[in-house]
Design a protein around this motif. Sequence first.
Motif, PDB file in Angstrom:
ATOM      1  N   TYR A  38       0.697  -1.364  -0.082  1.00  0.00           N
ATOM      2  CA  TYR A  38       0.107   0.115   0.216  1.00  0.00           C
ATOM      3  C   TYR A  38       0.882   1.321   0.118  1.00  0.00           C
ATOM      4  CZ  TYR A  38      -4.711  -2.203   0.595  1.00  0.00           C
ATOM      5  OH  TYR A  38      -5.740  -2.852   0.339  1.00  0.00           O
ATOM      6  N   ARG A 234      -4.045  -1.058 -11.492  1.00  0.00           N
ATOM      7  CA  ARG A 234      -4.388  -1.559  -9.880  1.00  0.00           C
ATOM      8  C   ARG A 234      -3.713  -3.061  -9.653  1.00  0.00           C
ATOM      9  NH1 ARG A 234      -8.168  -0.645  -6.363  1.00  0.00           N
ATOM     10  NH2 ARG A 234      -8.526   1.105  -6.879  1.00  0.00           N
ATOM     11  N   TYR A 235      -3.326  -2.973  -8.530  1.00  0.00           N
ATOM     12  CA  TYR A 235      -2.373  -4.124  -8.062  1.00  0.00           C
ATOM     13  C   TYR A 235      -2.984  -4.958  -6.930  1.00  0.00           C
ATOM     14  CZ  TYR A 235       1.717  -2.370 -10.960  1.00  0.00           C
ATOM     15  OH  TYR A 235       2.368  -1.984 -11.784  1.00  0.00           O
ATOM     16  N   ARG A 236      -2.613  -6.114  -6.593  1.00  0.00           N
ATOM     17  CA  ARG A 236      -2.966  -6.800  -5.537  1.00  0.00           C
ATOM     18  C   ARG A 236      -1.936  -7.560  -5.198  1.00  0.00           C
ATOM     19  NH1 ARG A 236      -7.884  -8.993  -5.984  1.00  0.00           N
ATOM     20  NH2 ARG A 236      -7.570 -10.099  -4.082  1.00  0.00           N
ATOM     21  N   TRP A 246      -6.596 -18.580 -10.344  1.00  0.00           N
ATOM     22  CA  TRP A 246      -7.498 -17.496 -11.193  1.00  0.00           C
ATOM     23  C   TRP A 246      -7.225 -17.828 -12.339  1.00  0.00           C
ATOM     24  CZ3 TRP A 246      -7.467 -12.372  -7.837  1.00  0.00           C
ATOM     25  CH2 TRP A 246      -8.069 -12.668  -6.600  1.00  0.00           C
ATOM     26  N   GLU A 253     -13.648 -18.839 -18.670  1.00  0.00           N
ATOM     27  CA  GLU A 253     -14.409 -17.705 -19.136  1.00  0.00           C
ATOM     28  C   GLU A 253     -14.017 -17.501 -20.580  1.00  0.00           C
ATOM     29  OE1 GLU A 253     -15.773 -14.436 -16.664  1.00  0.00           O
ATOM     30  OE2 GLU A 253     -14.471 -13.420 -17.922  1.00  0.00           O
ATOM     31  N   LEU A 282     -19.388 -18.646 -10.316  1.00  0.00           N
ATOM     32  CA  LEU A 282     -18.459 -18.567 -11.783  1.00  0.00           C
ATOM     33  C   LEU A 282     -18.873 -19.723 -12.453  1.00  0.00           C
ATOM     34  CD1 LEU A 282     -15.379 -16.515 -11.058  1.00  0.00           C
ATOM     35  CD2 LEU A 282     -17.306 -15.668 -11.759  1.00  0.00           C
TER      36      LEU A 282
ATOM     37  N   ILE B 330     -19.319 -11.793  -7.017  1.00  0.00           N
ATOM     38  CA  ILE B 330     -18.504 -12.295  -7.989  1.00  0.00           C
ATOM     39  C   ILE B 330     -19.170 -13.066  -9.122  1.00  0.00           C
ATOM     40  CG2 ILE B 330     -16.271 -13.560  -8.461  1.00  0.00           C
ATOM     41  CD1 ILE B 330     -15.427 -12.609  -5.645  1.00  0.00           C
ATOM     42  N   LEU B 331     -19.468 -12.400 -10.152  1.00  0.00           N
ATOM     43  CA  LEU B 331     -20.128 -13.065 -11.377  1.00  0.00           C
ATOM     44  C   LEU B 331     -19.351 -13.112 -12.684  1.00  0.00           C
ATOM     45  CD1 LEU B 331     -23.780 -11.592 -10.514  1.00  0.00           C
ATOM     46  CD2 LEU B 331     -22.697 -14.011 -10.052  1.00  0.00           C
ATOM     47  N   THR B 332     -18.152 -12.429 -12.582  1.00  0.00           N
ATOM     48  CA  THR B 332     -17.103 -12.379 -13.802  1.00  0.00           C
ATOM     49  C   THR B 332     -15.821 -12.591 -13.047  1.00  0.00           C
ATOM     50  OG1 THR B 332     -16.610 -10.118 -14.024  1.00  0.00           O
ATOM     51  CG2 THR B 332     -18.665 -10.953 -15.069  1.00  0.00           C
ATOM     52  N   VAL B 333     -14.874 -12.977 -14.189  1.00  0.00           N
ATOM     53  CA  VAL B 333     -13.625 -13.033 -13.702  1.00  0.00           C
ATOM     54  C   VAL B 333     -13.093 -11.682 -13.464  1.00  0.00           C
ATOM     55  CG1 VAL B 333     -11.345 -13.849 -14.263  1.00  0.00           C
ATOM     56  CG2 VAL B 333     -13.223 -15.277 -14.897  1.00  0.00           C
ATOM     57  N   ASN B 334     -13.461 -10.732 -13.992  1.00  0.00           N
ATOM     58  CA  ASN B 334     -13.069  -9.252 -13.462  1.00  0.00           C
ATOM     59  C   ASN B 334     -13.535  -8.869 -12.139  1.00  0.00           C
ATOM     60  OD1 ASN B 334     -11.501  -8.215 -15.716  1.00  0.00           O
ATOM     61  ND2 ASN B 334     -13.199  -7.624 -16.977  1.00  0.00           N
ATOM     62  N   LEU B 336     -13.712 -11.082  -9.985  1.00  0.00           N
ATOM     63  CA  LEU B 336     -12.846 -11.718  -9.080  1.00  0.00           C
ATOM     64  C   LEU B 336     -11.339 -11.077  -8.821  1.00  0.00           C
ATOM     65  CD1 LEU B 336     -11.922 -14.321  -7.647  1.00  0.00           C
ATOM     66  CD2 LEU B 336     -11.484 -15.393  -9.788  1.00  0.00           C
ATOM     67  N   LEU B 337     -10.815 -10.652 -10.200  1.00  0.00           N
ATOM     68  CA  LEU B 337      -9.570 -10.293 -10.028  1.00  0.00           C
ATOM     69  C   LEU B 337      -9.554  -8.811  -9.138  1.00  0.00           C
ATOM     70  CD1 LEU B 337      -8.745 -10.605 -13.666  1.00  0.00           C
ATOM     71  CD2 LEU B 337      -7.776 -11.879 -11.772  1.00  0.00           C
ATOM     72  N   ASN B 338     -10.543  -8.251  -9.156  1.00  0.00           N
ATOM     73  CA  ASN B 338     -10.777  -6.911  -8.364  1.00  0.00           C
ATOM     74  C   ASN B 338     -11.323  -6.888  -7.030  1.00  0.00           C
ATOM     75  OD1 ASN B 338      -9.672  -4.838 -10.451  1.00  0.00           O
ATOM     76  ND2 ASN B 338     -11.051  -6.233 -11.794  1.00  0.00           N
ATOM     77  N   SER B 339     -11.483  -8.344  -6.542  1.00  0.00           N
ATOM     78  CA  SER B 339     -11.936  -8.444  -5.383  1.00  0.00           C
ATOM     79  C   SER B 339     -11.232  -8.354  -4.083  1.00  0.00           C
ATOM     80  CB  SER B 339     -12.878  -9.711  -5.180  1.00  0.00           C
ATOM     81  OG  SER B 339     -11.945 -10.800  -5.323  1.00  0.00           O
ATOM     82  N   GLY B 340     -11.594  -8.040  -3.021  1.00  0.00           N
ATOM     83  CA  GLY B 340     -10.670  -7.911  -1.764  1.00  0.00           C
ATOM     84  C   GLY B 340      -9.734  -6.770  -1.908  1.00  0.00           C
ATOM     85  N   ASP B 341      -8.610  -7.090  -1.313  1.00  0.00           N
ATOM     86  CA  ASP B 341      -7.537  -6.039  -1.215  1.00  0.00           C
ATOM     87  C   ASP B 341      -6.898  -5.545  -2.439  1.00  0.00           C
ATOM     88  OD1 ASP B 341      -8.229  -5.400   1.468  1.00  0.00           O
ATOM     89  OD2 ASP B 341      -6.755  -6.713   2.301  1.00  0.00           O
ATOM     90  N   THR B 342      -7.026  -4.546  -2.870  1.00  0.00           N
ATOM     91  CA  THR B 342      -6.493  -4.200  -4.197  1.00  0.00           C
ATOM     92  C   THR B 342      -5.647  -2.374  -4.117  1.00  0.00           C
ATOM     93  OG1 THR B 342      -8.325  -3.284  -5.368  1.00  0.00           O
ATOM     94  CG2 THR B 342      -7.833  -5.449  -5.610  1.00  0.00           C
TER      95      THR B 342
END
Lengths: 614, 346
Positions: A38, A234-236, A246, A253, A282, B330-334, B336-342
Motif C-alpha cells: 500500500y 491496479r495491483y494486488r 485464477w 471464461e 462463476l 463475483i459473477l465474472t472473472v473481472n 474476481l480479480l478486483n475483489s478484496g484488497d487491491t
Amino acid sequence: MSEVKNVVELEDAVIKFVGDSGDGMQLSGTLFADTAAYDGNDLTTFPDYPAEIRAPQNTIAGVSGFQIHFGSKKILTFGDICDTIVALNPASLRANLKWTKKETIIITDSDAYDDSALEKSGYKTNPLTDGSLKDFKIISAPFTTLIKECIKDLNIDVKTTYKSRNMFALGVAFKLYGKTLDHTFHYLEKKFATRPQIVEMNKRVVKAGFDWAATNPQLECLYNIPNAKMEKGRYRNITGNVATAWGLIAAGERAERPLFLGSYPITPATEILMEIVKYKSLGAKVFQAEDEIAGICSAIGASYTGSLALTTTSGPGLSLKSEALGLAVITELPLVIVNVQRGGPSTGLPTKSEQSDLYQALYGRNGECPLIVMAASSSADCFYSAFEAAKLSVEHMTPVILLTDGSLGNGSELFKIPDTKDLPKITAPLAKANDPNYKPYNRDEKTLARQWAIPGTEGLRHRVGGLEKENGIGTVSMDPINHELMVGLRAEKVQRVANYIDPQEVYGDQEGDLLIVSWGGTKGVIRDSVIEMKKEGYKVGHAHFKHIMPLPKNTTEIFGKFKKIIVCELNSGQFVGYLRITHPEFKYNQANKVQSLPFMIHELKEKYYKLLEK
Amino acid sequence: MEQILNTIERSNVELTKEDFVSDQMVKWCAGCGAHAILAAVANVFPKIGYRKENFMMVSGIGCSSRFPYYVNTYGFHGIHGRANAIASGVKISNPKLSVWVATGDGDSMAIGGNHFIHTIRRNIDLNIILFNNMIYGLTKGQYSPTSPMGSVTKTSPQGTIEHPFNAGELVIGAQGTFFARVPDNNIKLMTEVMFEAARHDGTSLVEVLQNCIIYNDKVHAPITSKDTREDNQLVLRNGEPMLFGAGNKKGIRLNQTRLEVVTIGENGITESDILVHDQFQQDPGIQLMLAKMAPPLYPVAMGVIRSAMYPTYDDMVEDQITYAKANSKILTVNDLLNSGDTFEVK
C-alpha cells in the motif's frame, strides 16, 4: 527520551517474522507485506512453515516464519539473508540465525526467554545476556509486560493477551521501516467487526509497539524505503497458488467452457483446490475426489463431456495420476494438470520446494506418451502460465502439465490486475452438430488437433478410449502401421505447439561469454544474479524457459550465440539432461542444488566466475 | 412401463433397438453372459426414451468394459478400475446425460474398489451394471474378489483363501440407495430392472450374475439353471409377498431378527406370515438380509432389492451453483480479480 531519530534511506530490505506455529507469524508477515505494498513498495513474500501443524511449543520443530523482501526497485526474490528478524521465542531465533549477517537487526520478546523455553530450544544460556549475539543489533523488550500495561483496563484474559505479541512486534517493525498503521487498523476493524474489544486491544498493542520503538534507544536509526516505480494500474498481492487458480478460472471464461476441477488435497497444492471451490458463482464445479486417481479420472470424464478440466497435485500425486495421463494423451482430450512441486522422492519434504519432477512430467508414463510441459516462473506469472496452459490444452486437444513449486505457490508478489478482455481468446475446436464428415480422429491440418464432440450434441455419437485408435475414423485398431502413425502424430501434434508460443527471450546480452539458462520458479534469483554480473561488466545473458515441451523454436539459435552455457536448477540436472537429448550439439555446464532451499545469489555467481575464468 | 420424468431431454420420436446398434463387431465369446446384457440395454434404452445423444456409456477394463464399443451412444472406454471415477466427472460436468457404467467384479471391486464405494456413498446419479462372473476373464482365469472361498483358479491352484465380497452387502454398507440383482439368462427381468435403475435418482447398482463360458462356466448354475432356479431364486416385486419355489409354495418370513424360509400350509404358515417386499424402505435392515441370502439355506434374491430416495450429489452441485450465482458479488472473472484488497498505482 527523544523521538528524533536518524532516518537512513535503503533501496530494499528483507524482514522475517518467526515464532512458534500458532504465534501468528503468518498474519504479522501478511500485514507487513500488505502495508509495504500500500505504501508503494514492490515486494515478494515467502511463508516458511513446518510440515507439522502444531509441533511442541518452543521447539525448533515448531518454528513458523514469514519472509518479506520489499523495496523501491523491482523485487524478484524473497531474499536470502535477512536485514531484520522478528523472533517471538528463543527457538525461532536459534533456527533462523543461519539467515543473518553481521548487524542484522533482531527484534525479540525478552519475556519469552525463560528457563523452560531456553532448554527446549537447545540454548544452555540466555543468548540475550551471554554475549553470543554481539554481532547483531538487538532490539529486545518485555513484550508481554508492556502489552499488559497498555490494555490493563480492557479486562482481557492472559491467553488472549499473550497471543497479541505478534501485533506488538509488528508495531516495532512498522516504526523501524517507516510504515504506517492505517492498513492494519482497517484490517482489524474488518476482521473482528463483531468483536470490538478485540479490535481495540489489537490496535492498542500494535500502536504500543510502534510508540515504544519511536522512543527506545535500542533503535539507533529508522529506515525509509522509497516507493517503487511501478507501471500505473491496479495491483494486488497474490500467492502463486491463488494466481494459478485464477488463471484457470479466467481460461474457462475466455474458452466459454464450464470449469471442472477433480482434485485430492496434497501439500503444497491444496490451496488451488480451496481457492477454486470458492467460485461456484462463476460456475466452477469442484470434485474433492477419494484419491489422486479419481481426481484426474473425473477430470478426464468431465473433459470428454466438454468442460475445461483440471486436476491439481504435487509430486507423489502426479505419480498416482500417471496411468490416467496416458489415457488423456491417447484420447486426445484437453486437461490441465498442475504439479506444485515439493522435495522428493516419495513423501520427501512436503513443505519444501524443489524442481525435481521435471523428468516425471516429461517421461513418467508407459508407452510413448508426449504432452505439453510448461513451468511458471514467479508467483504472479502462475496466473498467465495457468491461463496459457489451458489455452494450449484446449486448442491443441492435449493434456498439459504445468509445473509450479512450493515457493511459488505459497510465496507472493505484486500482481498487476489485468482486464479479462485483454487476455487472449481461447477457441475450442468443437465439432458441429450433424456434421456428416465428423470422425473422432480427423485432424486439423495445422495443429493436428482432433475435434471435440460434446456428448448431447446431435449426430456426433462416438466412442473413445485407452485402446489404440485408427487415425481418422477412431475405431479400435491393433494394426501395426497405424500404431506407428499414431505414435508419430501424437508427438508431432505436441511439437507443433512450438508454432503457437512466443519465441524464447534472452535478458541481458544477446551474445557473449556465458548464457545462464534456467526454468520454473528460480527466475527471480537467477535474474538478480545476472543483473549483478552485468553490473560487474561481464557479457552474460539469461534465458529463462517457461515452455519445456515443446521448447521454443529459437532455442538452438540462442544457444549458438554464447561461448558457454550453464543450466541452473534445483535438482541434480534434469533440464540439462533434457537439453542434452534435444540439443546435443551444445556443451552444457551445470549449477545444481538439491537441499530443498532456493539458490543464493553468491553461490550462483561463484559458479559463473569459475566458468568465465577458464 | 411408465415414463421417466427428470431433467434429461426426451426424444421426440419413438426410438428402437436399431438406434443403439453400433457398427462394431461384438467380440465376446459365444455363450458369454455379456451378450444378454447387451440385448437388455438395447431393449431398455428406447423404452427409457431420452434423446439418443443423451446416453453416455463409460467403462473400465475387462471383458465387460468393451461394452461402450457395442452400443451406439457417446462412449468412453477408460482404464482399469476407474470407470466410476470417470463417470462421476461426466455426470457432474453434465447432469443432463443418462450415464451408464459397464464394469466387472475385478474392475469395480478389486482395482477400482475405492472409487466404487465412494461413488455409491455420494449417490451420484449413475447406472452401474456390474458384470459379476466371479473370475478374471480378460487376463484368462485368475480369481476375483467375488470368487467363492475355495475356488480353484490359475492363481489359486489349491483354492482361494479369501472371503468374497457380496456386491449387495458392499453397496448397502457404502450407503447405497439402489441395488438390484438379475441372472444373465432372464433378459426380461434384466430389462425391467435396468428401467428401474434409470428411474432411480442416485447411484443404481445392477448386479448381473454373468456366466463366463471359458474360465468359470456354470459358476452360477446352482442358482440360474432350469432345474435349480425355481427353488433357488426369489424374484422380488415391490408390495408383493416374497414367494418362490414350485407353485409359489415357499416364502420368506421374519422370525424374530432373522429371515426364515417357510412353506405355505406347513406348521400353520399362511400367506399372511410372509414378508412383503418394500424396496423403498430407507432403513436397509431387511434389504441387507435379502441381499445376503444364499443357498443352501435361502434362495438368492433377484429384482430390485433396494431403491431408497435420497438427494443426489449432482443435484446438490447444481443447487449450490444456483445459490452462489444468486448470492455472490463475483459473477465474472473481472469481479474476481478486483475483489478484496487491491490498490492503485498512479
